[in-house]
Design an enzyme around this catalytic site. Structure first.
Site, PDB file in Angstrom:
ATOM      1  CG  PHE A   1      -0.571   0.825   2.368  1.00  0.00           C
ATOM      2  CD1 PHE A   1       0.267   0.325   3.339  1.00  0.00           C
ATOM      3  CD2 PHE A   1      -1.056   2.115   2.506  1.00  0.00           C
ATOM      4  CE1 PHE A   1       0.633   1.104   4.424  1.00  0.00           C
ATOM      5  CE2 PHE A   1      -0.699   2.895   3.597  1.00  0.00           C
ATOM      6  CZ  PHE A   1       0.149   2.387   4.557  1.00  0.00           C
ATOM      7  CE  LYS A   2       4.643   1.514   4.878  1.00  0.00           C
ATOM      8  NZ  LYS A   2       3.864   0.348   5.241  1.00  0.00           N
ATOM      9  CG  ASP A   3       3.896   0.537  -4.425  1.00  0.00           C
ATOM     10  OD1 ASP A   3       5.058   0.917  -4.231  1.00  0.00           O
ATOM     11  OD2 ASP A   3       3.595  -0.646  -4.691  1.00  0.00           O
TER      12      ASP A   3
ATOM     13  NE  ARG B   1       4.384   6.917   3.294  1.00  0.00           N
ATOM     14  CZ  ARG B   1       5.092   5.989   3.868  1.00  0.00           C
ATOM     15  NH1 ARG B   1       6.384   6.150   4.045  1.00  0.00           N
ATOM     16  NH2 ARG B   1       4.526   4.888   4.282  1.00  0.00           N
TER      17      ARG B   1
END
Ligand SMILES: *Cc1c(COP(=O)(O)O)cnc(C)c1O
Length: 494
Positions: free
Chosen positions: A107-109, A228
């Site tokens: 999910f960090k993408d 982010r």
């Protein structure tokens, strides 16, 4: 929108400045100066595509950036293997928001596809000359996603520190074999919290020297960067619109979200979405054995003085959750002195407590559950057998949490589980859960799972095994600063 530090010092910054700096020099995190997001016209987002939703949300929070549609295009075009970017699937009694269709299958993408574009645009638009060096501590997934996001972005370089032996073999190979002239990864003898503390120390002590001597400005790709957090808000709206389209909810009807939580970035984005008007009943926090946040939400006592466990959901093996500070700031009515006081206590005693009325406010929005390793495994098994749906260990922790939540609270609202990684990123645990015979590990286990389930291995994991290892350094925590200076001094990054 302007940004200020949770700890109160310094003046208000623009979105571009806050993205470039990452963390405030007083150790606090940047938060929106205004507390009330209820002027956001969230209903207008419902008919839009994911990218268009992202544009509206970026324009709300990062309004000083020029040409946001182009930023969003560069962030997402061609990088995700699903046209919806973050699709929602129905599985069993739940909805699953699949956040792992990006370039590193985690999910960090979603956020780390956008952050490098925001950073390089901020640098360009503000006419900054210095190079940007990203330092990142990772529990496994941030590292590779950040290396991928920053790869060959002009004017930037990145060093990723990960706990030696503390990430899965697939995660490790993703980082040690990562392409790009401006990326490095290095293993640190210590756990994630040690590594994160080491990075924070470098920020506190070396920023000036690096800037003066090497014209290099430190910044962060960790979820403390506001650039982010903002992209992560988007998929909460996207998920709600998917349920709306399906007729599973009518406009305004509340849903719950269940979020497998480590550093508290993902779930905090959900809290911001709720403040923007999205009808969220509860944000259900799901933890593994490192259940410090679950205890906090239930008792109001944050106490990190407890054993640290390495679990089969390693991206959540965290005892100090940075982003919680942003929530505290909000719950304490933007009282930065009170936040600074709690953080001082955390530093000195490893423990703090919030007042009763703040705890009630916290519990209005959050519920919390924990799940141990063996229940994580049995949940993967059960969900595959009963619903034919393959999940990874982190998603399994969330799934088990969502079930416990429904039972304890007696609610039947639609519950959207955030699925944070492809099952193929944690093949050893998944193979064990599915009781697939054989001793194979890592890449061989991936093939076994593929053959057994007939599901597709994400392309980026398929090609990984044949990629050569580039980075082999293993260092002590005390060597981190030296490593950074040597790397910068060598001139090989920029
Ligand atoms: C990072 C990560 C989490 C935790 O997210 P936070 O924003 O740190 O709370 C959960 N699952 C996976 C797979 C992750 O990579």
């Amino acid at each position: 929108m302007k940004y200020i530090s949770t700890r109160g010092s310094g003046s208000a910054l623009s979105g571009r400045e806050a993205v470039l700096r990452g963390i405030s020099s007083d150790g606090g995190l940047f938060v929106p100066e205004k507390a009330d997001f209820s002027d956001f016209l969230w209903k207008e987002l419902m008919p839009l595509r994911t990218e268009e939703m992202a544009e509206r949300i970026f324009e709300y929070f990062l309004d000083d950036f020029e040409d946001i549609p182009e930023i969003v295009r560069r962030a997402y075009a061609g990088k995700f293997d699903d046209p919806e970017i973050t699709p929602v699937k129905k599985a069993g009694d739940f909805y699953v928001l699949e956040l792992w269709h990006g370039p590193t299958a985690a999910f960090k993408d979603v956020a780390l596809s956008a952050l490098p574009v925001l950073m390089s645009e901020a640098r360009k638009q503000l006419k900054k000359r210095d190079d940007i060096l990203i330092l990142t501590a990772t529990s496994g997934d941030t590292g590779k996603a950040a290396m991928e996001g920053f790869r060959d972005v002009p004017g930037t370089g990145i060093i990723v520190f990960y706990p030696y032996g503390g990430v899965s073999p697939v995660q490790e190979r993703q980082m040690t074999a990562a392409p790009g002239a401006n990326v490095r990864s290095v293993a640190v003898r210590g756990n994630f919290d040690d590594t994160q503390t080491g990075v924070k120390k470098i920020f506190a002590e070396e920023t000036e020297m690096l800037s003066e001597t090497y014209h290099t400005n430190l910044s962060s790709a960790n979820s403390i960067n506001i650039g982010r957090l903002v992209p992560q808000i988007v998929y909460y709206f996207k998920a709600y619109s998917s349920l709306l389209k399906e007729g599973a909810v009518s406009l305004g009807e509340a849903v719950d979200f269940t979020v497998p939580t480590g550093n508290f970035g993902d779930i905090l984005a959900g809290y911001y979405a709720k403040k923007m008007g999205l009808p969220i009943g509860k944000l259900v926090l799901a933890a593994n054995e490192n259940n410090v946040l679950k205890d906090f939400i239930r008792t109001g006592v944050y106490d990190r003085n407890r054993p640290f466990y390495r679990t089969n959901s390693p991206s959540m093996d965290i005892l100090v959750s940075s982003n919680l500070e942003r929530l505290l700031y909000d719950l304490l009515g933007q009282d930065s002195a009170a936040v600074a006081g709690l953080m001082k206590k955390l530093g000195e005693d490893g423990r703090y407590e919030i007042p009763e009325e703040v705890l009630s406010k916290l519990q209005e929005s959050f519920a919390a559950f924990d799940t141990d390793e063996s229940d994580t495994i049995s949940t993967i098994r059960k969900v595959y057998r009963d619903d034919g749906y393959l999940i990874d260990t982190h998603t399994a922790v969330a799934w088990a949490g969502a079930e416990k939540y429904r039972e304890e609270y007696g609610v039947s609202r639609p519950n959207i589980i955030l699925s944070t990684a492809s099952a193929y990123k944690f093949p050893d645990a998944v193979k064990e859960a599915l009781e697939i015979p054989g001793e194979e590990k890592a890449f061989d286990a991936i093939r076994r799972i593929r053959d057994y389930t007939g599901t597709q291995v994400p392309e980026n994991l398929r090609s990984l095994e044949s990629m050569p290892v580039r980075f082999k350094d293993v260092i002590d925590i005390s060597e981190m600063r030296e490593y950074v200076e040597n790397t910068v001094a060598s001139g090989s990054l920029f």
